[in-house]
Design an enzyme around this catalytic site. Structure first.
Site, PDB file in Angstrom:
ATOM      1  N   ARG A  85      26.812 -30.703  59.988  1.00  0.00           N
ATOM      2  CA  ARG A  85      25.820 -31.149  58.696  1.00  0.00           C
ATOM      3  C   ARG A  85      25.934 -32.712  58.757  1.00  0.00           C
ATOM      4  NH1 ARG A  85      26.604 -29.830  53.748  1.00  0.00           N
ATOM      5  NH2 ARG A  85      28.898 -29.291  54.302  1.00  0.00           N
TER       6      ARG A  85
ATOM      7  N   TYR B  33      36.836 -22.159  55.279  1.00  0.00           N
ATOM      8  CA  TYR B  33      38.100 -21.419  55.181  1.00  0.00           C
ATOM      9  C   TYR B  33      38.054 -20.131  56.343  1.00  0.00           C
ATOM     10  CZ  TYR B  33      41.554 -18.184  52.849  1.00  0.00           C
ATOM     11  OH  TYR B  33      42.480 -17.076  52.646  1.00  0.00           O
TER      12      TYR B  33
ATOM     13  N   ARG C 245      20.817 -10.084  50.761  1.00  0.00           N
ATOM     14  CA  ARG C 245      20.417  -8.753  51.782  1.00  0.00           C
ATOM     15  C   ARG C 245      19.023  -8.522  51.664  1.00  0.00           C
ATOM     16  NH1 ARG C 245      25.223  -4.121  51.228  1.00  0.00           N
ATOM     17  NH2 ARG C 245      26.822  -5.451  52.166  1.00  0.00           N
TER      18      ARG C 245
ATOM     19  N   GLY D  77      30.830 -23.666  59.565  1.00  0.00           N
ATOM     20  CA  GLY D  77      32.173 -23.421  60.393  1.00  0.00           C
ATOM     21  C   GLY D  77      33.324 -24.377  60.286  1.00  0.00           C
TER      22      GLY D  77
ATOM     23  N   HIS E 250      36.634 -10.193  39.767  1.00  0.00           N
ATOM     24  CA  HIS E 250      37.020  -9.684  40.874  1.00  0.00           C
ATOM     25  C   HIS E 250      38.163  -9.085  41.167  1.00  0.00           C
ATOM     26  CE1 HIS E 250      34.089 -12.529  43.426  1.00  0.00           C
ATOM     27  NE2 HIS E 250      33.401 -11.705  42.515  1.00  0.00           N
TER      28      HIS E 250
ATOM     29  N   LYS F 254      24.540 -12.043  46.642  1.00  0.00           N
ATOM     30  CA  LYS F 254      24.581 -11.277  48.059  1.00  0.00           C
ATOM     31  C   LYS F 254      23.802 -10.390  48.125  1.00  0.00           C
ATOM     32  CE  LYS F 254      29.457 -13.275  48.894  1.00  0.00           C
ATOM     33  NZ  LYS F 254      30.730 -12.854  49.063  1.00  0.00           N
TER      34      LYS F 254
ATOM     35  N   LYS G  32      36.911 -32.747  57.881  1.00  0.00           N
ATOM     36  CA  LYS G  32      35.874 -31.715  58.693  1.00  0.00           C
ATOM     37  C   LYS G  32      35.206 -32.498  59.998  1.00  0.00           C
ATOM     38  CE  LYS G  32      33.161 -29.837  54.633  1.00  0.00           C
ATOM     39  NZ  LYS G  32      33.624 -28.480  54.680  1.00  0.00           N
TER      40      LYS G  32
HETATM   41  P1  NDP Z   1      34.486 -22.508  51.886  1.00  0.00           P
HETATM   42  O1  NDP Z   1      34.574 -22.765  50.555  1.00  0.00           O
HETATM   43  O2  NDP Z   1      35.553 -22.881  52.887  1.00  0.00           O
HETATM   44  O3  NDP Z   1      33.222 -23.189  52.408  1.00  0.00           O
HETATM   45  C1  NDP Z   1      32.347 -22.713  53.831  1.00  0.00           C
HETATM   46  C2  NDP Z   1      31.597 -23.890  54.036  1.00  0.00           C
HETATM   47  O4  NDP Z   1      30.452 -23.716  53.492  1.00  0.00           O
HETATM   48  C3  NDP Z   1      31.923 -25.224  54.172  1.00  0.00           C
HETATM   49  O5  NDP Z   1      32.848 -25.629  55.261  1.00  0.00           O
HETATM   50  C4  NDP Z   1      30.723 -25.841  54.158  1.00  0.00           C
HETATM   51  O6  NDP Z   1      30.219 -25.871  55.608  1.00  0.00           O
HETATM   52  C5  NDP Z   1      29.523 -25.054  53.537  1.00  0.00           C
HETATM   53  N1  NDP Z   1      29.275 -25.766  52.227  1.00  0.00           N
HETATM   54  C6  NDP Z   1      29.868 -25.914  51.221  1.00  0.00           C
HETATM   55  N2  NDP Z   1      29.118 -26.608  50.431  1.00  0.00           N
HETATM   56  C7  NDP Z   1      27.991 -26.915  51.016  1.00  0.00           C
HETATM   57  C8  NDP Z   1      26.782 -27.531  50.614  1.00  0.00           C
HETATM   58  N3  NDP Z   1      26.624 -28.008  49.488  1.00  0.00           N
HETATM   59  N4  NDP Z   1      25.644 -27.501  51.511  1.00  0.00           N
HETATM   60  C9  NDP Z   1      25.812 -26.877  52.615  1.00  0.00           C
HETATM   61  N5  NDP Z   1      26.888 -26.276  52.935  1.00  0.00           N
HETATM   62  C10 NDP Z   1      27.934 -26.342  52.428  1.00  0.00           C
HETATM   63  O7  NDP Z   1      34.054 -21.026  51.872  1.00  0.00           O
HETATM   64  P2  NDP Z   1      34.791 -19.723  52.198  1.00  0.00           P
HETATM   65  O8  NDP Z   1      35.094 -19.513  53.675  1.00  0.00           O
HETATM   66  O9  NDP Z   1      36.005 -19.649  51.023  1.00  0.00           O
HETATM   67  O10 NDP Z   1      33.950 -18.579  51.804  1.00  0.00           O
HETATM   68  C11 NDP Z   1      32.942 -18.007  52.676  1.00  0.00           C
HETATM   69  C12 NDP Z   1      32.522 -16.575  52.328  1.00  0.00           C
HETATM   70  O11 NDP Z   1      33.858 -15.846  52.163  1.00  0.00           O
HETATM   71  C13 NDP Z   1      32.154 -16.418  51.173  1.00  0.00           C
HETATM   72  O12 NDP Z   1      31.076 -15.393  51.135  1.00  0.00           O
HETATM   73  C14 NDP Z   1      33.349 -15.923  50.159  1.00  0.00           C
HETATM   74  O13 NDP Z   1      32.630 -15.183  49.132  1.00  0.00           O
HETATM   75  C15 NDP Z   1      34.165 -14.985  51.036  1.00  0.00           C
HETATM   76  N6  NDP Z   1      35.595 -15.022  50.695  1.00  0.00           N
HETATM   77  C16 NDP Z   1      36.083 -13.856  50.709  1.00  0.00           C
HETATM   78  C17 NDP Z   1      37.513 -13.916  50.333  1.00  0.00           C
HETATM   79  C18 NDP Z   1      38.197 -12.535  50.241  1.00  0.00           C
HETATM   80  O14 NDP Z   1      39.301 -12.477  49.758  1.00  0.00           O
HETATM   81  N7  NDP Z   1      37.486 -11.474  50.585  1.00  0.00           N
HETATM   82  C19 NDP Z   1      38.189 -15.143  49.971  1.00  0.00           C
HETATM   83  C20 NDP Z   1      37.442 -16.273  50.194  1.00  0.00           C
HETATM   84  C21 NDP Z   1      36.083 -16.425  50.502  1.00  0.00           C
HETATM   85  P3  NDP Z   1      30.452 -27.158  56.611  1.00  0.00           P
HETATM   86  O15 NDP Z   1      31.454 -26.556  57.464  1.00  0.00           O
HETATM   87  O16 NDP Z   1      28.927 -27.314  57.391  1.00  0.00           O
HETATM   88  O17 NDP Z   1      31.112 -28.276  55.828  1.00  0.00           O
HETATM   89  C1  GO6 Z   2      40.066 -15.290  44.545  1.00  0.00           C
HETATM   90  C2  GO6 Z   2      36.809 -13.207  46.943  1.00  0.00           C
HETATM   91  C3  GO6 Z   2      37.243 -12.075  46.969  1.00  0.00           C
HETATM   92  C4  GO6 Z   2      35.634 -13.554  46.995  1.00  0.00           C
HETATM   93  C5  GO6 Z   2      42.830 -16.868  42.545  1.00  0.00           C
HETATM   94  C6  GO6 Z   2      34.455 -12.700  47.107  1.00  0.00           C
HETATM   95  C7  GO6 Z   2      40.721 -17.164  41.411  1.00  0.00           C
HETATM   96  C8  GO6 Z   2      42.258 -17.381  41.312  1.00  0.00           C
HETATM   97  C9  GO6 Z   2      44.951 -16.623  43.796  1.00  0.00           C
HETATM   98  O1  GO6 Z   2      37.033 -14.747  43.036  1.00  0.00           O
HETATM   99  O2  GO6 Z   2      37.533 -17.692  46.292  1.00  0.00           O
HETATM  100  O3  GO6 Z   2      36.508  -9.649  47.526  1.00  0.00           O
HETATM  101  O4  GO6 Z   2      44.291 -17.052  42.595  1.00  0.00           O
HETATM  102  O5  GO6 Z   2      34.100 -10.426  47.645  1.00  0.00           O
HETATM  103  O6  GO6 Z   2      43.029 -17.652  40.326  1.00  0.00           O
HETATM  104  C10 GO6 Z   2      37.705 -14.917  45.353  1.00  0.00           C
HETATM  105  C11 GO6 Z   2      38.656 -15.777  44.842  1.00  0.00           C
HETATM  106  C12 GO6 Z   2      38.015 -14.227  46.736  1.00  0.00           C
HETATM  107  C13 GO6 Z   2      37.642 -14.104  44.276  1.00  0.00           C
HETATM  108  C14 GO6 Z   2      38.922 -16.993  46.135  1.00  0.00           C
HETATM  109  C15 GO6 Z   2      40.668 -16.053  43.702  1.00  0.00           C
HETATM  110  C16 GO6 Z   2      42.173 -16.311  43.710  1.00  0.00           C
HETATM  111  C17 GO6 Z   2      40.134 -16.455  42.318  1.00  0.00           C
HETATM  112  C18 GO6 Z   2      36.252 -11.207  47.184  1.00  0.00           C
HETATM  113  C19 GO6 Z   2      34.873 -11.351  47.442  1.00  0.00           C
HETATM  114  C20 GO6 Z   2      37.917  -9.229  47.745  1.00  0.00           C
END
Ligand code: NDP
Ligand code: GO6
Length: 312
Positions: A35, A14, A142, A11, A270, A138, A44
């Protein structure tokens, strides 16, 4: 109608932060896993305190204490995982499987949203190494969910604005380029761009919706389905300045894989599938999925144009 109780795991992260806020905004009794491992991470901790102030309940629990996870998930109807993505190899997989185990043992959870929120991993069987690891993992989660017969919704959140809009989808930066922009191939494949708060809002809408039970929810807000060229053009109109376009061939793009660090390699993979292949838009949604903008037309999602104003 009594509102479903929601637990967000991850929670303070990001997307996790936004999920907590969206759940509170929808009036769900909202729980956040606290945690002990966060230790002296003051940022945090302050985020957790702020959630509590706004009415969330903090539940102590650790991934190294199975009982604590079972007790945590027993207190709620819905569990949402927003655990970190790909930045530390296969660690995330183990943690998510532990959570699935706890939910299975509790046997009371009515809906689970695993940490997905991006590209639909079910469509990425052909993805290149090493980026495919994130999709493969992932899919393993699933499989565990489905074998345990846990009711689920998978959210395909496409491109989060922070990583894909503000920087005009340039890698390695979060800021818009000032002079020149790299265009991936012809720049015409359509991607899908989301405000992170909208990802959370749509996700929360889906948690008690029978139409999304055991389905993938695709976030495809129609006005945010844009090619990279269209994205750049919106920015150019906002700033009144034209950027120099530098075309990057797919070979040139992929040549950056060599010698790059792991997270960068994953990112390159990606971006490649999104911008050189159109993997976010080159399919029709079938029986397995639902389109969020169709189910929840009342959501006033942020347009790319308005998202970009933050960068002016
Ligand atoms: P973060 O890197 O912000 O981490 C989320 C949380 O993971 C942390 O706040 C922490 O929980 C927990 N965490 C990290 N390390 C540990 C550990 N060692 N043990 C237990 N908990 C841990 O994650 P994002 O929000 O970036 O990513 C979440 C999802 O979103 C992922 O599946 C990612 O692939 C996806 N994503 C998609 C993007 C897109 O563009 N579509 C971009 C970025 C992410 P706590 O709060 O408890 O500390
Ligand atoms: C984006 C992501 C997108 C995760 C960067 C899971 C490298 C970079 C802006 O790897 O975590 O779908 O520069 O299914 O230099 C990932 C990362 C986001 C992709 C951030 C990133 C940005 C990586 C996804 C997904 C769209």
């Amino acid at each position: 109608m009594t509102k479903n109780r929601v637990l967000v795991v991850g929670g303070t992260g990001y997307i996790g932060k936004r999920l907590v806020k969206a759940s509170l905004a929808e009036g769900h009794p909202t729980y956040v896993l606290q945690r002990p491992e966060i230790g002296l991470d003051i940022d945090k901790f302050q985020i957790l305190l702020e959630f509590k102030r706004r009415g969330a309940r903090l539940i102590e629990g650790s991934f190294s204490d199975h009982r604590s996870l079972v007790e945590a998930v027993k207190q709620v109807d819905v569990v949402i995982s927003a655990m970190s993505g790909v930045h530390f190899r296969s660690h995330n997989l183990l943690l998510q499987l532990k959570l699935v185990d706890a939910i299975k043992e509790a046997g009371t959870v009515k809906r689970f949203l695993p940490s997905e929120f991006g590209t639909d991993p079910a469509r990425m069987g052909h993805a290149i190494e090493p980026g495919r690891v994130s999709f493969d993992e992932k899919m393993i989660v699933r499989k565990a969910i489905q074998e345990a017969k846990i009711p689920y919704t998978y959210v395909s959140g496409n491109c989060f604005g922070g990583y894909f809009i503000g920087n005009l989808s340039q890698m390695g930066t979060l800021l818009p380029p000032k002079h020149s922009v790299q265009i991936y191939g012809d720049g015409n494949f359509k991607a899908i761009f989301l405000d992170e708060d909208d990802v959370a809002t749509y996700s929360i809408k889906s948690i008690d919706d029978p139409r999304t039970l055991n389905k993938t929810l695709y976030l495809q807000p129609p006005e945010n389905i844009l090619s990279q060229r269209e994205l750049v053009e919106i920015w150019e109109k906002l700033t009144g300045r034209t950027l120099e376009k530098i075309t990057i061939s797919p070979e040139e793009f992929l040549s950056q894989l060599k010698g790059a660090e792991f997270a960068k390699q994953v990112g390159l993979g990606h971006f490649y599938h999104i911008f050189y292949e159109g993997c976010l838009t080159n399919f029709e949604i079938g029986e397995e999925g639902e389109k969020a903008s169709k189910l929840y037309p009342e959501v006033k999602y942020t347009r790319v144009h308005d998202y970009l104003k933050r960068y002016l």
